[in-house]
Design a protein around this motif. Structure first.
Motif, PDB file in Angstrom:
ATOM      1  N   PHE A 232      41.328  44.661  43.251  1.00  0.00           N
ATOM      2  CA  PHE A 232      41.195  46.096  42.963  1.00  0.00           C
ATOM      3  C   PHE A 232      41.752  46.314  41.557  1.00  0.00           C
ATOM      4  N   PRO A 233      40.870  46.313  40.544  1.00  0.00           N
ATOM      5  CA  PRO A 233      41.352  46.438  39.167  1.00  0.00           C
ATOM      6  C   PRO A 233      41.399  47.895  38.706  1.00  0.00           C
ATOM      7  N   GLY A 234      42.262  48.170  37.755  1.00  0.00           N
ATOM      8  CA  GLY A 234      42.327  49.514  37.193  1.00  0.00           C
ATOM      9  C   GLY A 234      43.423  49.583  36.157  1.00  0.00           C
ATOM     10  N   SER A 235      43.470  50.717  35.461  1.00  0.00           N
ATOM     11  CA  SER A 235      44.558  50.914  34.501  1.00  0.00           C
ATOM     12  C   SER A 235      45.842  51.262  35.255  1.00  0.00           C
ATOM     13  N   PHE A 236      45.698  52.041  36.313  1.00  0.00           N
ATOM     14  CA  PHE A 236      46.838  52.426  37.158  1.00  0.00           C
ATOM     15  C   PHE A 236      48.014  52.921  36.313  1.00  0.00           C
ATOM     16  N   ASP A 237      47.739  53.893  35.467  1.00  0.00           N
ATOM     17  CA  ASP A 237      48.753  54.378  34.506  1.00  0.00           C
ATOM     18  C   ASP A 237      49.096  55.837  34.765  1.00  0.00           C
TER      19      ASP A 237
END
Ligand code: ADP
Length: 157
Positions: free
Chosen positions: A6-11
């Protein structure tokens, strides 16, 4: 063992991301939450802090791992033995962008498939941008963050 990335910036990682993760866990034995970063693009939180926030959010889930990567998502999948990429869809705009990326990834890595999870939950409108704005202006972001996250730990001053 079915493993998904599950990729993402998650920022930062929000309750919306958390809902997508819970859905993905119903489909896969293991889900790796992968913080994607670009070393020339400065985020609000550092990649290390973003990972630490996610670790607090998923501490009670045994089949979740957290990692970070700065290259291609398909390379991160190969490195971690993931056969699927998870992406959440909020809007038709998300779909248009994500479907193009998914098609490119399939061309580059036919053994890896993308799974879209619709944001149908109560928190489908939540975004990292909203959370960052609240944090910058000292608003209360807690209801938009997963339960285990105490964001004040990660903010200086
Ligand atoms: P990126 O910069 O890679 O889009 P984000 O951290 O913004 O990374 O989002 C990661 C994934 O989570 C994306 O697939 C995005 O569409 C999805 N997502 C973000 N917020 C929500 C939400 N509230 N509900 C469902 N999916 C979401």
């Amino acid at each position: 063992m079915r493993t998904a990335l599950f990729p993402g910036s998650f920022d930062p990682f929000t309750i919306g991301h958390y809902e997508v993760l819970l859905s993905a866990l119903q489909l896969f034995d293991k889900v790796i939450v992968a913080v994607g970063y670009n070393s020339s693009k400065k985020g609000f939180f550092t990649p290390q802090t973003r990972s630490d926030i996610i670790k607090d959010a998923v501490a009670h889930l045994s089949n979740v791992e957290v990692c970070s990567y700065s290259g291609l998502t398909i390379d991160a999948c190969r490195e971690h033995g993931a056969s699927h990429i998870i992406r959440g869809l909020r809007t038709t705009a998300d779909f248009e962008m994500e479907s193009v990326i998914a098609q490119a990834n399939t061309k580059l890595a036919p053994e890896i498939s993308t799974v879209f999870i619709p944001a149908y939950g109560e928190y489908s409108f939540v975004s990292s941008t909203i959370v960052r704005d609240l944090l910058i202006h000292k608003g209360d972001a807690s209801q938009f963050l997963p339960k285990g996250v105490d964001i004040s730990k990660f903010i200086n001053g």
